[in-house]
Design a protein around this motif. Structure first.
Motif, PDB file in Angstrom:
ATOM      1  N   PHE A  25       0.597  -1.161  -0.036  1.00 17.38           N
ATOM      2  CA  PHE A  25      -0.208  -0.048  -0.068  1.00 17.38           C
ATOM      3  C   PHE A  25       1.060   1.268   0.055  1.00 17.38           C
ATOM      4  O   PHE A  25       0.672   2.245  -0.922  1.00 17.38           O
ATOM      5  CB  PHE A  25      -0.757  -0.114   1.160  1.00 17.38           C
ATOM      6  N   PHE A  26       1.737   1.413   0.668  1.00 18.97           N
ATOM      7  CA  PHE A  26       2.502   2.828   1.272  1.00 18.97           C
ATOM      8  C   PHE A  26       3.424   2.942   0.047  1.00 18.97           C
ATOM      9  O   PHE A  26       3.743   3.875  -1.057  1.00 18.97           O
ATOM     10  CB  PHE A  26       3.832   2.516   1.853  1.00 18.97           C
ATOM     11  N   ALA A  27       4.384   2.034  -1.009  1.00 20.48           N
ATOM     12  CA  ALA A  27       4.789   1.537  -1.779  1.00 20.48           C
ATOM     13  C   ALA A  27       4.088   2.455  -3.149  1.00 20.48           C
ATOM     14  O   ALA A  27       4.524   3.007  -3.805  1.00 20.48           O
ATOM     15  CB  ALA A  27       5.740   0.678  -2.612  1.00 20.48           C
ATOM     16  N   TYR A  28       2.644   1.803  -3.312  1.00 20.28           N
ATOM     17  CA  TYR A  28       2.161   1.755  -4.403  1.00 20.28           C
ATOM     18  C   TYR A  28       1.528   3.452  -4.121  1.00 20.28           C
ATOM     19  O   TYR A  28       1.597   4.822  -4.986  1.00 20.28           O
ATOM     20  CB  TYR A  28       0.913   1.269  -4.997  1.00 20.28           C
ATOM     21  N   ARG A  29       0.790   3.702  -3.088  1.00 16.03           N
ATOM     22  CA  ARG A  29       0.944   5.808  -2.919  1.00 16.03           C
ATOM     23  C   ARG A  29       2.065   6.369  -2.926  1.00 16.03           C
ATOM     24  O   ARG A  29       1.873   7.486  -4.256  1.00 16.03           O
ATOM     25  CB  ARG A  29       0.468   5.721  -1.349  1.00 16.03           C
ATOM     26  N   ASP A  30       3.134   5.941  -2.239  1.00 16.26           N
ATOM     27  CA  ASP A  30       4.255   7.377  -3.109  1.00 16.26           C
ATOM     28  C   ASP A  30       4.975   7.028  -4.664  1.00 16.26           C
ATOM     29  O   ASP A  30       4.917   7.945  -5.663  1.00 16.26           O
ATOM     30  CB  ASP A  30       5.252   6.560  -2.676  1.00 16.26           C
ATOM     31  N   PHE A  31       4.664   5.655  -4.929  1.00 11.89           N
ATOM     32  CA  PHE A  31       4.991   5.253  -6.360  1.00 11.89           C
ATOM     33  C   PHE A  31       4.416   6.550  -7.191  1.00 11.89           C
ATOM     34  O   PHE A  31       5.031   6.452  -8.424  1.00 11.89           O
ATOM     35  CB  PHE A  31       5.386   4.018  -6.775  1.00 11.89           C
ATOM     36  N   SER A  33       2.829   9.080  -6.507  1.00 10.20           N
ATOM     37  CA  SER A  33       2.364   9.793  -6.353  1.00 10.20           C
ATOM     38  C   SER A  33       3.351  11.498  -6.451  1.00 10.20           C
ATOM     39  O   SER A  33       2.264  12.060  -7.504  1.00 10.20           O
ATOM     40  CB  SER A  33       2.631  10.547  -4.255  1.00 10.20           C
ATOM     41  N   ARG A  50      -1.742   5.484 -16.859  1.00 14.46           N
ATOM     42  CA  ARG A  50      -1.460   3.753 -17.216  1.00 14.46           C
ATOM     43  C   ARG A  50      -1.721   3.626 -18.786  1.00 14.46           C
ATOM     44  O   ARG A  50      -1.240   2.946 -19.081  1.00 14.46           O
ATOM     45  CB  ARG A  50      -2.957   3.177 -16.877  1.00 14.46           C
ATOM     46  N   SER A 118       7.390   8.736 -16.030  1.00 11.65           N
ATOM     47  CA  SER A 118       7.624   7.753 -16.075  1.00 11.65           C
ATOM     48  C   SER A 118       9.210   8.048 -15.806  1.00 11.65           C
ATOM     49  O   SER A 118       9.602   7.589 -14.553  1.00 11.65           O
ATOM     50  CB  SER A 118       8.314   7.040 -16.969  1.00 11.65           C
ATOM     51  N   GLN A 121       9.169   8.247 -11.520  1.00 12.99           N
ATOM     52  CA  GLN A 121       9.317   6.944 -10.734  1.00 12.99           C
ATOM     53  C   GLN A 121      10.512   5.691 -11.846  1.00 12.99           C
ATOM     54  O   GLN A 121      10.536   5.198 -10.807  1.00 12.99           O
ATOM     55  CB  GLN A 121       8.742   5.721 -11.897  1.00 12.99           C
ATOM     56  N   ARG A 122      11.386   5.952 -12.851  1.00 13.21           N
ATOM     57  CA  ARG A 122      12.458   5.590 -13.107  1.00 13.21           C
ATOM     58  C   ARG A 122      13.477   5.487 -11.827  1.00 13.21           C
ATOM     59  O   ARG A 122      14.074   5.167 -11.093  1.00 13.21           O
ATOM     60  CB  ARG A 122      12.694   5.787 -14.488  1.00 13.21           C
ATOM     61  N   ARG A 124      12.785   6.360  -9.110  1.00 12.44           N
ATOM     62  CA  ARG A 124      12.530   6.074  -7.767  1.00 12.44           C
ATOM     63  C   ARG A 124      12.534   4.452  -7.915  1.00 12.44           C
ATOM     64  O   ARG A 124      13.728   3.930  -6.692  1.00 12.44           O
ATOM     65  CB  ARG A 124      10.813   5.969  -7.009  1.00 12.44           C
ATOM     66  N   VAL A 125      12.927   3.315  -8.202  1.00 11.68           N
ATOM     67  CA  VAL A 125      13.175   2.412  -8.537  1.00 11.68           C
ATOM     68  C   VAL A 125      14.774   2.478  -8.830  1.00 11.68           C
ATOM     69  O   VAL A 125      14.852   1.638  -8.144  1.00 11.68           O
ATOM     70  CB  VAL A 125      11.765   1.559  -9.877  1.00 11.68           C
TER      71      VAL A 125
END
Lengths: 163, 163
Positions: A25-31, A33, A50, A118, A121-122, A124-125
């Motif tokens: 949940f937390f990872a998806y929430r921040d991911f 944002s 998406r 992206s 996101q990239r 972050r990952v």
DNA sequence: AAATTTTGGTCAGTACTATTGACCTGTATT
DNA sequence: AATACAGGTCAATAGTACTGACCAAAATTT
């Protein structure tokens, strides 16, 4: 065999499961944002991102393929898609073999927007991968793949290898 | 040191990053689908589940603590929360120390609903954990934690240890 | 060639989540 | 007494998604 599944019946204890649920949940929430903030500029939402992502990853996808991936109704996708087309981020082309089908791809502007969305996101990952190390990344892959519906796991795995 | 981060500059290649992004999308999509179906019976949505989950995990949380966790506005939470209270799944109590604060906890019915909603998720995670093995789970934890905003990572880690 | 299925689109109505902004009541702190 | 904080509420708006009902074009089946 370090990668063999544990046979211990008590292995995933309830507390571990709840932690795994919460982390997701937390990872998806921040991911989500970071791109959400960018999308607001364009008066777009997460659904637009998406669509852009999957069209970018699979150029010349048909609408029904996109529907299967996103698991939404065609009415929902239609709204998002026509906005993306109207604003010049996505182009439609008729399939020469089956002329009912509209093949979707990103325009130049669409590709640019995809990169912009992206990028955070990239980053972050990438940071998470580097900090965790290659071995941890392999575990991340294994567990996340296992969370996907069995019926779709193969299709997803294939989609990940294709591009 | 198998868990030391890779120093290879090319380590997270763009394709790996995009796969990691996509996996997270698919896993989250399927992960939320089971409870979503149950919630529909109650005419509730995903937001109700999130509130129930975090109140269940942290009994006697205040409203503002819940707001910080969920990252939504109090107006959004207010609607969800008052529905949960009206229907008897959540109870409010005044904090004796600071009487402005309303401490939230699940009622018996709320605990039951929480178990029912989380059952398919726990089963899904348990299966994925067992199939992937304890080592992979450690990697899953490491990477997902790294995806969380740095500012919140400690708070989340502490929250995970507390219950 | 006719009937059926597939693909894609459209209109209407509804529900859920979430937002901003304004305003209010208590309670605590200064 | 003044200010800040916790919480609640009203109103308006936006984004996502749903069901149901239709329709048209193209492909496949019979």
């Amino acid at each position: 065999m370090p990668e063999s599944p544990s046979k211990d019946a008590s292995f995933p204890r309830e507390e571990e499961l709840r932690e795994g649920i919460e982390l997701l949940f937390f990872a998806y929430r921040d991911f989500t944002s970071d791109p959400d903030d960018i999308l607001t500029e364009y008066h777009f939402g997460r659904a637009h991102h998406r669509a852009i992502h999957f069209i970018g990853r699979n150029p010349d996808t048909s609408v029904s393929e996109l529907l299967a991936i996103l698991r939404i109704t065609k009415q929902s996708l239609s709204r998002v898609l026509s906005q993306l087309i109207d604003r010049g981020f996505v182009a439609q082309a008729q399939d020469t073999v089956d002329r009912r089908r509209r093949l979707l791809r990103l325009t130049e502007a669409g590709l640019e927007l995809e990169r912009r969305l992206s990028r955070p996101q990239r980053a972050r990952v990438a940071r998470a991968y580097r900090e965790a190390g290659a071995e941890a990344v392999a575990g991340y892959y294994k567990v996340l793949t296992g969370l996907i519906d069995e019926a779709e796991r193969d299709r997803v795995a294939r989609a990940l290898e294709r591009p």
